[in-house]
Motif scaffolding. Structure first.
Motif, short mmCIF file in Angstrom:
data_model
loop_
_atom_site.label_atom_id
_atom_site.label_comp_id
_atom_site.label_asym_id
_atom_site.label_seq_id
_atom_site.Cartn_x
_atom_site.Cartn_y
_atom_site.Cartn_z
N MET A 1 0.85 -1.19 0.00
CA MET A 1 0.00 0.00 0.00
C MET A 1 0.89 1.25 0.00
SD MET A 1 -2.74 1.30 2.89
CE MET A 1 -3.61 -0.24 2.97
N SER A 2 0.60 2.19 -0.92
CA SER A 2 1.41 3.40 -0.96
C SER A 2 1.05 4.30 0.20
CB SER A 2 1.17 4.16 -2.27
OG SER A 2 -0.14 4.70 -2.28
N ASN A 3 1.95 5.23 0.50
CA ASN A 3 1.74 6.15 1.60
C ASN A 3 0.49 6.99 1.38
OD1 ASN A 3 2.47 9.09 2.88
ND2 ASN A 3 3.24 7.39 4.14
N ALA A 4 0.25 7.42 0.14
CA ALA A 4 -0.91 8.25 -0.19
C ALA A 4 -2.22 7.49 0.04
CB ALA A 4 -0.83 8.75 -1.63
N VAL A 5 -2.26 6.23 -0.39
CA VAL A 5 -3.45 5.40 -0.21
C VAL A 5 -3.71 5.17 1.28
CG1 VAL A 5 -4.47 3.11 -0.58
CG2 VAL A 5 -3.27 4.27 -2.45
N TYR A 6 -2.63 4.89 2.00
CA TYR A 6 -2.73 4.67 3.44
C TYR A 6 -3.34 5.91 4.13
CZ TYR A 6 -1.20 4.72 8.32
OH TYR A 6 -1.16 4.84 9.68
N LEU A 7 -2.77 7.08 3.84
CA LEU A 7 -3.24 8.31 4.47
C LEU A 7 -4.69 8.60 4.11
CD1 LEU A 7 -0.11 10.63 4.03
CD2 LEU A 7 -0.89 9.49 6.11
N ASP A 8 -5.07 8.30 2.87
CA ASP A 8 -6.44 8.52 2.43
C ASP A 8 -7.40 7.61 3.22
OD1 ASP A 8 -8.28 9.86 0.72
OD2 ASP A 8 -8.52 7.99 -0.40
N GLN A 9 -7.00 6.37 3.42
CA GLN A 9 -7.86 5.44 4.16
C GLN A 9 -7.99 5.83 5.64
OE1 GLN A 9 -6.56 1.41 3.46
NE2 GLN A 9 -7.15 1.45 1.29
N GLN A 12 -10.43 8.61 5.84
CA GLN A 12 -11.80 8.08 5.70
C GLN A 12 -12.28 7.45 7.01
OE1 GLN A 12 -11.12 5.39 2.49
NE2 GLN A 12 -11.16 6.99 0.90
N LEU A 13 -11.40 6.72 7.65
CA LEU A 13 -11.76 6.09 8.94
C LEU A 13 -12.00 7.14 10.01
CD1 LEU A 13 -9.29 3.05 9.01
CD2 LEU A 13 -11.78 2.96 8.77
N LEU A 14 -11.21 8.21 9.98
CA LEU A 14 -11.39 9.28 10.96
C LEU A 14 -12.70 10.03 10.73
CD1 LEU A 14 -7.73 10.63 11.24
CD2 LEU A 14 -9.02 9.37 12.98
N GLU A 15 -13.10 10.16 9.46
CA GLU A 15 -14.40 10.76 9.17
C GLU A 15 -15.52 9.89 9.71
OE1 GLU A 15 -15.76 13.60 7.74
OE2 GLU A 15 -13.73 14.32 8.14
N ARG A 169 -23.60 8.21 8.15
CA ARG A 169 -22.63 7.11 8.35
C ARG A 169 -22.59 6.19 7.13
NH1 ARG A 169 -21.38 2.04 10.54
NH2 ARG A 169 -19.68 2.19 12.05
N ALA A 170 -23.78 5.92 6.60
CA ALA A 170 -23.84 5.06 5.41
C ALA A 170 -23.11 5.69 4.24
CB ALA A 170 -25.30 4.79 5.06
N GLN A 171 -23.25 7.01 4.10
CA GLN A 171 -22.57 7.73 3.02
C GLN A 171 -21.06 7.70 3.20
OE1 GLN A 171 -24.35 11.60 3.20
NE2 GLN A 171 -26.25 10.96 2.18
N VAL A 172 -20.61 7.98 4.42
CA VAL A 172 -19.17 7.98 4.72
C VAL A 172 -18.58 6.59 4.51
CG1 VAL A 172 -17.46 8.33 6.55
CG2 VAL A 172 -19.34 9.95 6.29
N SER A 173 -19.34 5.57 4.90
CA SER A 173 -18.85 4.19 4.81
C SER A 173 -18.63 3.74 3.37
CB SER A 173 -19.84 3.23 5.48
OG SER A 173 -20.02 3.59 6.84
N LYS A 174 -19.43 4.29 2.45
CA LYS A 174 -19.37 3.85 1.04
C LYS A 174 -17.99 4.07 0.41
CE LYS A 174 -24.26 4.38 -0.13
NZ LYS A 174 -25.25 5.19 -0.88
N VAL A 175 -17.30 5.14 0.84
CA VAL A 175 -16.02 5.48 0.20
C VAL A 175 -14.85 4.69 0.80
CG1 VAL A 175 -16.85 7.80 -0.37
CG2 VAL A 175 -15.59 7.44 1.77
N ILE A 176 -15.12 3.98 1.88
CA ILE A 176 -14.05 3.20 2.51
C ILE A 176 -13.98 1.82 1.87
CG2 ILE A 176 -13.20 2.25 4.70
CD1 ILE A 176 -14.85 4.38 6.16
N PRO A 177 -12.80 1.36 1.48
CA PRO A 177 -12.68 0.01 0.92
C PRO A 177 -13.31 -1.02 1.85
CG PRO A 177 -10.62 1.19 0.68
CD PRO A 177 -11.50 2.06 1.53
N GLN A 178 -14.04 -1.97 1.29
CA GLN A 178 -14.79 -2.93 2.08
C GLN A 178 -13.94 -3.67 3.12
OE1 GLN A 178 -17.91 -2.88 2.10
NE2 GLN A 178 -18.52 -4.73 3.20
N PRO A 179 -12.75 -4.18 2.76
CA PRO A 179 -11.96 -4.90 3.77
C PRO A 179 -11.58 -4.01 4.96
CG PRO A 179 -11.13 -5.36 1.57
CD PRO A 179 -12.12 -4.24 1.42
N VAL A 180 -11.27 -2.73 4.66
CA VAL A 180 -10.91 -1.79 5.74
C VAL A 180 -12.13 -1.49 6.60
CG1 VAL A 180 -10.05 0.53 6.26
CG2 VAL A 180 -9.08 -0.75 4.33
#
Length: 258
Positions: A1-9, A12-15, A169-180
Motif C-alpha cells: 500500500m502506498s503512503n498516499a493510499v494509506y493516508l487517504d484510508q 476516511q476512517l477518521l471521518e 454514516r452510510a454515506q461515509v462508509s461507502k467510500v471506505i474500501p470494504q476490507p478496511v
C-alpha cells in the motif's frame, strides 16, 4: 500500500469515527435521560413518603391534643363542681374527703396540662419538619413536571438526530474500501468506543501503553493500517494529521437533560 493510499484510508476512517462519536454521544443521552427521570422520581417518592409519615404523626398528635383538651376541660368542670359542693358540706369528715378528692383531681389535671405542653412542643417540631420537607417536595415536584413534559419531545428529537447520523454514516462508509470498513466494524462491535486512536510519543492514546519500537517505526512509515498490540484498536501516528478532535471536544448531540 502506498503512503498516499494509506493516508487517504486513515482520513476516511477518521471521518467515520467522527460520525460514530456523534452517534455514541446521542445514544448515551438516550440512555441517561430516562434514567435521570427515574432517579428524580425515586427522590420525589422518598420525600413524599417522608412527608406522609410526618403528616400521619401530626394527625395523631392533633388527635391526642384534642383528647387532652377535652379531658382537661372535663376535669376543670368537675373541680369547679366539687368546690361548689364544698361550700355545702355539713361535717368535717365529709369536708376532708372532698378536699382529698379535689386534690387528686387537681394533680391529674396538672399532669394532663404538662402532657399537653409536651405535646404542643412536639407538634411545633413536627410542623417545622413538615415546612422543611414541603420546600424540598415542592421543588422536586416542579422539577419532575418539567422533565416529564420535555422528555418525550427530546427523545423524539434525539431519535431523529440518530436517523440523520445513520444516513450520514452510510454515506461515509461507502467510500471506505470494504476490507478496511469490515475491519473497523469488527473492532467496533467488540470493543468500547472509539475504534481508531492516535499514537503520540510512541504511546496509544486509548490504553496508554507504549507501542513496540518496530511497530512504531512501521506506523511512522504509513504504509499499512496497524492495530495497538494491547487494546487491539486501529492506530495512526498523530504526526500524519492535524486532528480537529485534538483541539476541540468530540461532536456532541443536543442534550436531552436540562
Amino acid at each position: 500500500m502506498s503512503n498516499a493510499v494509506y493516508l487517504d484510508q486513515i482520513k476516511q476512517l477518521l471521518e467515520l469515527q467522527k460520525v460514530d462519536d456523534a452517534i455514541f454521544a446521542v445514544r448515551q443521552e438516550l440512555e441517561r435521560a430516562p434514567r435521570d427521570l427515574e432517579e428524580l422520581e425515586q427522590r420525589f417518592e422518598a420525600v413524599e413518603a417522608q412527608r406522609n409519615r410526618v403528616l400521619d404523626k401530626l394527625a395523631h398528635l392533633q388527635e391526642q391534643q384534642k383528647r387532652l383538651s377535652l379531658e382537661i376541660d372535663d376535669d376543670s368542670a368537675r373541680i369547679k363542681k366539687s368546690k361548689n359542693k364544698l361550700m355545702q358540706v355539713g361535717n368535717t369528715r365529709e369536708y376532708h374527703a372532698m378536699m382529698r378528692e379535689m386534690d387528686s383531681m387537681e394533680k391529674v389535671n396538672r399532669s394532663r396540662e404538662e402532657e399537653k405542653m409536651t405535646l404542643m412542643e412536639e407538634l411545633q417540631l413536627q410542623n417545622d419538619t413538615l415546612a422543611e420537607i414541603d420546600r424540598d417536595h415542592s421543588a422536586l415536584k416542579a422539577e419532575l413536571e418539567v422533565k416529564r413534559e420535555g422528555l418525550e419531545e427530546k427523545i423524539q428529537n434525539a431519535k431523529a438526530n440518530l436517523e440523520n447520523l445513520s444516513r450520514k454514516r452510510a454515506q461515509v462508509s461507502k467510500v471506505i474500501p470494504q476490507p478496511v470498513f469490515m475491519r473497523y466494524e469488527f473492532i467496533r462491535v467488540r470493543l468500547e468506543h472509539p475504534v481508531i486512536v492516535a499514537v503520540k510519543d510512541g504511546v496509544c492514546s486509548r490504553c496508554h501503553i507504549a507501542i513496540p519500537p518496530q511497530s512504531f517505526i512501521e506506523l511512522q512509515r504509513g504504509q499499512q493500517i496497524l492495530s495497538c498490540p494491547n487494546c487491539q484498536r486501529l492506530i495512526f501516528w498523530c504526526e500524519h494529521f492535524t486532528l480537529p478532535e485534538e483541539s476541540a471536544p468530540a461532536p456532541k448531540a443536543t442534550p436531552l437533560t436540562d
